[in-house]
Scaffold this active site. Structure first.
Site, PDB file in Angstrom:
ATOM      1  N   ARG A  50      73.489  31.867 -12.788  1.00 48.74           N
ATOM      2  CA  ARG A  50      74.069  30.624 -12.274  1.00 48.74           C
ATOM      3  C   ARG A  50      75.538  30.883 -11.952  1.00 48.74           C
ATOM      4  NH1 ARG A  50      72.044  27.305 -17.202  1.00 48.74           N
ATOM      5  NH2 ARG A  50      72.440  29.387 -18.034  1.00 48.74           N
ATOM      6  N   ASP A  52      79.317  30.924 -10.566  1.00 48.07           N
ATOM      7  CA  ASP A  52      80.343  29.886 -10.461  1.00 48.07           C
ATOM      8  C   ASP A  52      80.841  29.745  -9.020  1.00 48.07           C
ATOM      9  OD1 ASP A  52      80.647  29.095 -13.196  1.00 48.07           O
ATOM     10  OD2 ASP A  52      81.630  31.027 -13.573  1.00 48.07           O
ATOM     11  N   ARG A 198      84.302  38.332 -15.771  1.00 46.83           N
ATOM     12  CA  ARG A 198      85.673  38.003 -15.337  1.00 46.83           C
ATOM     13  C   ARG A 198      86.669  38.132 -16.490  1.00 46.83           C
ATOM     14  NH1 ARG A 198      84.795  32.331 -12.600  1.00 46.83           N
ATOM     15  NH2 ARG A 198      87.077  32.352 -12.717  1.00 46.83           N
TER      16      ARG A 198
END
Lengths: 245, 245
Positions: A50, A52, A198
């Site tokens: 999913r 971002d 990230r």
């Protein structure tokens, strides 16, 4: 009813991520609406990752069920026809058994993170790379990254809003390579925590700049505390490259 | 007064080409206005290649004269600061003698043309490649391209609006390579006629599809007639990669 496995490429800049949102267009909504225009009823699409807002995909995998009898070629062509105008395309369609689930059947996810490391900002790759003008030591980043590979509690690299049952994951690969002006980080695991890639990249960038030593990455991991690790790298450098089943 | 040689990267999608136009923003105008904001007077910028609308640059070279005494680093940083918001950046700035002319001093120009050759349209590379879904034979394209290498009258590949004094040019290199789903055409010459690369690529695509034999490319060249060659490939696949002095 046939379950279709779809491989997707998309430009994350144009979407509010994968998952349906009241505030704007998402990849899930685009795909479900295209399927509805093709077969008359709206299926629910499930994705392996999913992603971002701003995160790109070169090989996202989703599945959805379609009652209408049709061929893989027709599914691909019809969905691409109905997705026209939006930067998301179906690269491949394949009929799979009903036991297949894009998210839960995935055995590995491969992500790539691109850093543009030069004085001038990006013109052509704007929104596709993280621009860092300060020279980075890619070899030091790679060495530091090896502290993160393996079976660990990744709480220090986990977003507050992460919904995973456990912060313990196995990171199979984390490689940092310089390719001219670009630095590429490859990350492979069965699954990742929310923002894990990230957050790892943001931390490795501290090492690349010489602000951190490699052993501080190991200490940040051991702290099991988000505040112990570095900042979150921006979404535009991240690509979901491949999902393995 | 110092003459500055500037190496530029830009996304051609955002501009009506290099040269100033009444109808909208061009790279020349963007650069001249940035220089004016930096040094108070507007210089005239000259480029090695006057790229068309939609054509990209990874290494365009331009020059302009600035009265203010300053360093190469300051010129680059200030221009990039004033270009912010537009997808054009100065990759390098270098003080050169007044005999230097970006266009007339160039000894070679290197162009790359990217074809995306797969069934699905581009999502991430939209506006950056020519999408051709029909399978192309890159080896046949490369073989046919060799008929064009050398010193020839390229009238068959010249746009009607071309302002060159002569249609005779020396093409030093024309190579076609497949890289997975992409086909890359590299073209090198001291200079090119208007639309020459795009007209050569459009013709080679006929060979790649199997509509033309390689010898028909040689015949098209020999005809010295634009109508004898294939259509013009679209601008979005074309990149000015490098200018040699």
């Amino acid at each position: 009813m046939t379950r279709w496995k779809l491989t997707l490429e998309y430009d994350g800049t144009a979407f509010l991520g994968w998952q349906r949102q009241a505030q704007g267009m998402t990849v899930q909504q685009a795909l479900e609406e295209a399927a509805e225009r093709f077969c008359g009823e709206r299926p629910v699409a499930h994705a392996a990752g999913r992603t971002d807002t701003g995160v790109h995909a070169l090989g996202q995998v989703a599945h959805l069920d379609i009652a209408r009898e049709t061929s893989a070629h027709t599914v691909q062509m019809a969905l691409n026809q109905h997705l026209k105008g939006l930067p998301v395309v179906v690269l491949a369609a394949e009929a799979v058994g009903e036991a297949f689930h894009a998210r839960f059947s995935a055995r590995a996810r491969h992500y790539r993170f691109r850093i543009l490391n030069r004085r001038a900002p990006p013109a052509l790759e704007r929104g596709r790379v993280w621009w860092l003008p300060v020279p980075l030591d890619a070899a030091a980043m790679h060495d530091a990254a090896q502290h993160l590979v393996g079976h660990h509690d990744f709480s220090s690299f986990r977003a507050a809003e992460c919904q995973a049952a456990s912060p313990v994951k196995t990171l199979d690969r984390l490689e940092v390579t310089r390719l001219g002006e670009e630095i590429e980080v490859l990350a492979e695991a069965r699954s990742f925590l929310h923002h894990q890639v990230r957050n790892m990249v943001g931390t490795l960038a501290l090492v690349g700049r010489g602000k951190w030593q490699g052993r501080q990455v190991a200490a940040a991991l051991a702290a099991r505390d988000r505040k112990a690790a570095g900042p979150t790298a921006p979404p535009e450098g991240l690509y979901l490259v491949r999902v393995v089943y």
